[in-house]
Write a protein that holds these residues in place. Sequence first.
Motif, short mmCIF file in Angstrom:
data_model
loop_
_atom_site.label_atom_id
_atom_site.label_comp_id
_atom_site.label_asym_id
_atom_site.label_seq_id
_atom_site.Cartn_x
_atom_site.Cartn_y
_atom_site.Cartn_z
N MET A 168 -16.86 -37.64 53.68
CA MET A 168 -16.19 -38.64 52.88
C MET A 168 -15.69 -37.99 51.60
O MET A 168 -16.38 -37.18 51.00
N ARG A 169 -14.51 -38.39 51.17
CA ARG A 169 -13.93 -37.84 49.95
C ARG A 169 -14.39 -38.62 48.71
O ARG A 169 -14.41 -39.84 48.73
N TYR A 170 -14.73 -37.87 47.70
CA TYR A 170 -15.10 -38.43 46.40
C TYR A 170 -14.30 -37.69 45.33
O TYR A 170 -14.08 -36.49 45.44
N THR A 171 -13.91 -38.41 44.30
CA THR A 171 -13.29 -37.78 43.14
C THR A 171 -14.31 -37.77 42.01
O THR A 171 -14.90 -38.80 41.70
N LEU A 172 -14.52 -36.62 41.46
CA LEU A 172 -15.39 -36.46 40.29
C LEU A 172 -14.48 -36.48 39.08
O LEU A 172 -13.65 -35.58 38.90
N LEU A 173 -14.59 -37.51 38.26
CA LEU A 173 -13.75 -37.67 37.07
C LEU A 173 -14.56 -37.21 35.86
O LEU A 173 -15.62 -37.76 35.57
N LEU A 174 -14.07 -36.20 35.19
CA LEU A 174 -14.80 -35.59 34.08
C LEU A 174 -14.33 -36.18 32.75
O LEU A 174 -13.20 -35.98 32.34
N HIS A 175 -15.20 -36.92 32.11
CA HIS A 175 -14.91 -37.54 30.81
C HIS A 175 -15.73 -36.81 29.74
O HIS A 175 -16.92 -36.60 29.92
N TYR A 176 -15.07 -36.46 28.65
CA TYR A 176 -15.81 -35.84 27.56
C TYR A 176 -15.06 -36.02 26.25
O TYR A 176 -13.90 -36.42 26.25
N PRO A 177 -15.73 -35.75 25.14
CA PRO A 177 -15.11 -35.97 23.83
C PRO A 177 -13.80 -35.20 23.70
O PRO A 177 -13.67 -34.08 24.21
N GLU A 178 -12.85 -35.84 23.05
CA GLU A 178 -11.55 -35.22 22.78
C GLU A 178 -11.79 -33.99 21.91
O GLU A 178 -12.46 -34.05 20.89
N MET A 179 -11.29 -32.85 22.35
CA MET A 179 -11.43 -31.62 21.58
C MET A 179 -10.28 -30.70 21.92
O MET A 179 -9.64 -30.84 22.95
N ASP A 180 -10.02 -29.76 21.05
CA ASP A 180 -8.97 -28.79 21.32
C ASP A 180 -9.53 -27.38 21.18
O ASP A 180 -10.64 -27.17 20.68
N ALA A 181 -8.74 -26.41 21.63
CA ALA A 181 -9.20 -25.02 21.63
C ALA A 181 -9.55 -24.55 20.21
O ALA A 181 -10.51 -23.80 20.03
N GLY A 182 -8.79 -24.99 19.23
CA GLY A 182 -9.05 -24.57 17.85
C GLY A 182 -10.39 -25.03 17.33
O GLY A 182 -11.11 -24.27 16.68
N SER A 183 -10.74 -26.28 17.64
CA SER A 183 -12.03 -26.79 17.14
C SER A 183 -13.20 -26.25 17.95
O SER A 183 -14.31 -26.17 17.45
N LEU A 184 -12.96 -25.87 19.19
CA LEU A 184 -14.02 -25.30 20.02
C LEU A 184 -14.36 -23.87 19.62
O LEU A 184 -15.51 -23.48 19.61
N GLY A 185 -13.33 -23.10 19.33
CA GLY A 185 -13.52 -21.68 19.05
C GLY A 185 -13.38 -20.87 20.33
O GLY A 185 -13.64 -21.37 21.44
N GLU A 186 -12.95 -19.64 20.18
CA GLU A 186 -12.67 -18.78 21.33
C GLU A 186 -13.88 -18.55 22.23
O GLU A 186 -13.78 -18.57 23.45
N GLU A 187 -15.03 -18.34 21.62
CA GLU A 187 -16.24 -18.06 22.39
C GLU A 187 -16.64 -19.25 23.26
O GLU A 187 -16.93 -19.10 24.45
N ALA A 188 -16.66 -20.44 22.69
CA ALA A 188 -17.03 -21.65 23.44
C ALA A 188 -15.99 -21.94 24.52
O ALA A 188 -16.34 -22.34 25.64
N LEU A 189 -14.72 -21.75 24.21
CA LEU A 189 -13.66 -21.98 25.19
C LEU A 189 -13.81 -21.02 26.37
O LEU A 189 -13.74 -21.44 27.53
N ALA A 190 -14.06 -19.76 26.10
CA ALA A 190 -14.24 -18.77 27.16
C ALA A 190 -15.47 -19.10 28.01
O ALA A 190 -15.44 -18.99 29.24
N ALA A 191 -16.54 -19.51 27.37
CA ALA A 191 -17.76 -19.87 28.10
C ALA A 191 -17.51 -21.08 29.00
O ALA A 191 -17.96 -21.12 30.15
N GLY A 192 -16.78 -22.06 28.51
CA GLY A 192 -16.44 -23.23 29.31
C GLY A 192 -15.56 -22.87 30.50
O GLY A 192 -15.78 -23.36 31.62
N GLN A 193 -14.59 -22.00 30.28
CA GLN A 193 -13.72 -21.56 31.38
C GLN A 193 -14.52 -20.82 32.44
O GLN A 193 -14.31 -21.02 33.64
#
Length: 125
Positions: free
Chosen positions: A1-26
Motif C-alpha cells: 500500500m502506498r503512503y505519503t510521508l509529509l514532513l512538517h517542520y519550522p520555517e528556516m533557511d540556509a542562512g539561519s541554519l548555518g553551513e554545518e547544520a545544512l550539510a548534516a541535514g542533507q
Amino acid sequence: MRYTLLLHYPEMDAGSLGEEALAAGQRAFSSYAAALHQANVLISAEVLQPSSSTTTLTKSDGALRVQDGPFADTKEQLGGTFVIDVADLDAAIEWAGKAPSVDWGAVEVRPGATYTVDGAWRPNA
C-alpha cells in the motif's frame, strides 16, 4: 500500500541554519532516502522550496484568486514528501519514525487513495 510521508517542520533557511547544520541535514536525508531505496519501498521523494515561494489558488464566486505565498500564516512548513509502498500502516509508521525531520518537526503519514501509472488511475490497495 502506498503512503505519503509529509514532513512538517519550522520555517528556516540556509542562512539561519548555518553551513554545518545544512550539510548534516542533507547527509541525513540522503542516508534516509538510500535506506528507503535499498529496502525497495521508495516510490518518490520531493524536497520543496521555502513556503515563501508558494503560489496558492482559491476560487470564490467563480473567480480564481492567485496569491503569492502560503495560504495560511504559519511557523511550520511542508518541507518535503516521501511516497513509499509498504505492507501496512505499521510499516509506514516505522519508516516515518526514521525520517531525520522527526527530531525537529512532525511527520504525517497519509495513505493514498488512488495513483496513476501511464495515465491510468489505480486504487491504492
